[in-house]
Design a protein around this motif. Structure first.
Motif, short mmCIF file in Angstrom:
data_model
loop_
_atom_site.label_atom_id
_atom_site.label_comp_id
_atom_site.label_asym_id
_atom_site.label_seq_id
_atom_site.Cartn_x
_atom_site.Cartn_y
_atom_site.Cartn_z
N ILE A 171 0.84 -1.21 0.00
CA ILE A 171 0.00 0.00 0.00
C ILE A 171 0.87 1.25 0.00
CG2 ILE A 171 -1.74 1.29 1.31
CD1 ILE A 171 -2.73 -1.54 2.30
N GLU A 172 1.96 1.20 0.74
CA GLU A 172 2.90 2.32 0.78
C GLU A 172 3.54 2.53 -0.58
OE1 GLU A 172 6.18 4.04 3.89
OE2 GLU A 172 6.12 1.87 3.62
N ALA A 173 3.91 1.45 -1.27
CA ALA A 173 4.53 1.55 -2.59
C ALA A 173 3.58 2.20 -3.60
CB ALA A 173 4.96 0.16 -3.08
N LEU A 174 2.28 2.04 -3.38
CA LEU A 174 1.28 2.66 -4.26
C LEU A 174 1.03 4.13 -3.90
CD1 LEU A 174 -1.24 -0.31 -4.36
CD2 LEU A 174 0.21 0.49 -6.25
N GLY A 175 1.62 4.59 -2.80
CA GLY A 175 1.44 5.97 -2.38
C GLY A 175 0.19 6.24 -1.57
N HIS A 176 -0.41 5.18 -1.02
CA HIS A 176 -1.66 5.35 -0.28
C HIS A 176 -1.48 5.46 1.23
CE1 HIS A 176 -3.44 3.25 -4.00
NE2 HIS A 176 -3.43 4.56 -4.17
N CYS A 177 -0.30 5.10 1.72
CA CYS A 177 0.00 5.26 3.15
C CYS A 177 1.49 5.48 3.30
CB CYS A 177 -0.47 4.06 3.98
SG CYS A 177 0.55 2.57 3.83
N GLU A 178 1.88 5.87 4.51
CA GLU A 178 3.30 6.01 4.80
C GLU A 178 3.55 5.65 6.24
OE1 GLU A 178 3.94 10.09 3.66
OE2 GLU A 178 3.60 10.79 5.69
N ARG A 179 4.77 5.19 6.47
CA ARG A 179 5.21 4.89 7.83
C ARG A 179 5.94 6.11 8.36
NH1 ARG A 179 6.01 -1.31 8.31
NH2 ARG A 179 5.39 -2.00 6.25
N ARG A 180 5.64 6.44 9.62
CA ARG A 180 6.32 7.55 10.28
C ARG A 180 6.87 7.05 11.60
NH1 ARG A 180 1.68 12.15 9.44
NH2 ARG A 180 1.91 12.34 7.18
N ALA A 181 7.92 7.71 12.07
CA ALA A 181 8.50 7.33 13.35
C ALA A 181 7.43 7.44 14.43
CB ALA A 181 9.69 8.23 13.68
N ASN A 182 7.38 6.45 15.30
CA ASN A 182 6.44 6.45 16.42
C ASN A 182 7.02 7.32 17.53
OD1 ASN A 182 4.76 5.92 18.57
ND2 ASN A 182 4.65 3.72 18.20
N PRO A 183 6.37 8.44 17.86
CA PRO A 183 6.93 9.32 18.88
C PRO A 183 6.94 8.69 20.27
CG PRO A 183 4.76 10.08 18.19
CD PRO A 183 5.13 8.94 17.29
N GLU A 184 6.15 7.64 20.47
CA GLU A 184 6.06 7.00 21.78
C GLU A 184 7.00 5.80 21.91
OE1 GLU A 184 1.99 6.14 22.63
OE2 GLU A 184 1.34 8.16 22.13
N ASP A 185 7.51 5.29 20.78
CA ASP A 185 8.36 4.10 20.81
C ASP A 185 9.24 4.11 19.57
OD1 ASP A 185 9.54 1.61 20.86
OD2 ASP A 185 7.67 0.49 21.00
N ARG A 186 10.50 4.44 19.73
CA ARG A 186 11.40 4.56 18.58
C ARG A 186 11.64 3.24 17.86
NH1 ARG A 186 16.47 7.89 20.46
NH2 ARG A 186 15.79 7.48 22.58
N ARG A 187 11.26 2.13 18.48
CA ARG A 187 11.47 0.82 17.84
C ARG A 187 10.39 0.50 16.82
NH1 ARG A 187 11.18 -2.65 22.93
NH2 ARG A 187 9.64 -1.04 23.28
N SER A 188 9.33 1.29 16.78
CA SER A 188 8.24 1.00 15.85
C SER A 188 7.86 2.25 15.08
CB SER A 188 7.02 0.46 16.61
OG SER A 188 6.42 1.47 17.39
N SER A 189 7.00 2.06 14.11
CA SER A 189 6.51 3.19 13.33
C SER A 189 4.99 3.19 13.36
CB SER A 189 7.01 3.09 11.88
OG SER A 189 6.59 1.89 11.29
N VAL A 190 4.43 4.33 13.04
CA VAL A 190 2.98 4.44 12.90
C VAL A 190 2.68 4.59 11.42
CG1 VAL A 190 2.56 5.36 15.21
CG2 VAL A 190 2.99 6.93 13.33
N ILE A 191 1.51 4.15 11.05
CA ILE A 191 1.11 4.17 9.65
C ILE A 191 -0.02 5.18 9.51
CG2 ILE A 191 0.21 2.77 7.76
CD1 ILE A 191 1.36 0.41 9.77
N VAL A 192 0.08 6.03 8.52
CA VAL A 192 -0.96 7.02 8.24
C VAL A 192 -1.29 6.98 6.75
CG1 VAL A 192 -0.32 8.54 10.16
CG2 VAL A 192 0.70 8.89 7.91
N LEU A 193 -2.52 7.31 6.44
CA LEU A 193 -2.91 7.40 5.04
C LEU A 193 -2.38 8.70 4.45
CD1 LEU A 193 -6.62 6.17 5.15
CD2 LEU A 193 -4.60 4.87 4.50
N THR A 194 -1.98 8.66 3.21
CA THR A 194 -1.60 9.87 2.49
C THR A 194 -2.89 10.56 2.02
OG1 THR A 194 -1.53 8.71 0.38
CG2 THR A 194 0.54 8.80 1.67
N PRO A 195 -2.80 11.80 1.59
CA PRO A 195 -4.00 12.44 1.02
C PRO A 195 -4.61 11.62 -0.13
CG PRO A 195 -2.37 14.11 1.51
CD PRO A 195 -1.69 12.77 1.72
#
Length: 145
Positions: free
Chosen positions: A71-95
């Motif tokens: 889904i990320e490769a298609l440009g529909h979401c992205e992973r961002r650094a998790n501000p609460e846990d540097r070992r993981s990321s959070v996923i958000v939808l792109t516009p």
């Protein structure tokens, strides 16, 4: 009641329903149902991690991570650094992902209405949903043992 027949009917119906919804989503908005499912979780769960999606969809973390990669490769979401846990990321939808999900949601709801809402009464749908919830909860209890 022959539970084997019930099992077969339930599994066949799930497969037929999945295939019908998937085919319509692909045809009308170019989005496979598997991606749509993941994107719905990403929108609903905040913050959303791979583990959250896996739990929500009852699939493996590895499979979920690969789905998010696609889904990320298609440009529909992205992973961002998790501000609460540097070992993981959070996923958000792109516009673009948000717009696609909005379009797909209308198609999804229309197909469900065609296949479920127009066939069963509101009461039958409530009873069916209640029975499924009860069965799923019982399955959750058994996994804890």
């Amino acid at each position: 009641m022959d539970l084997k027949v019930l099992f077969n009917d339930l599994i066949r119906f799930e497969t037929e329903l999945w295939n019908a919804v998937d085919a319509r989503l692909r045809a009308e908005v170019g989005l496979p149902l598997g991606n749509f499912d993941v994107m719905r979780v990403v929108r609903r769960v905040t913050p959303c991690r791979v583990h959250d999606i896996a739990r929500e969809l009852s699939i493996t973390v590895g499979g979920t991570s690969k789905a998010v990669d696609r889904i990320e490769a298609l440009g529909h979401c992205e992973r961002r650094a998790n501000p609460e846990d540097r070992r993981s990321s959070v996923i958000v939808l792109t516009p673009a992902g948000e717009r696609l999900l909005a379009d797909a949601t209308g198609v999804f709801e229309s197909e469900l209405d065609t296949r479920l809402g127009s066939v069963l009464s509101a009461r039958a749908l409530r009873d069916f949903a209640g029975a499924l919830a009860k069965l799923r909860a019982a399955g959750d209890d058994e996994r804890l043992v």
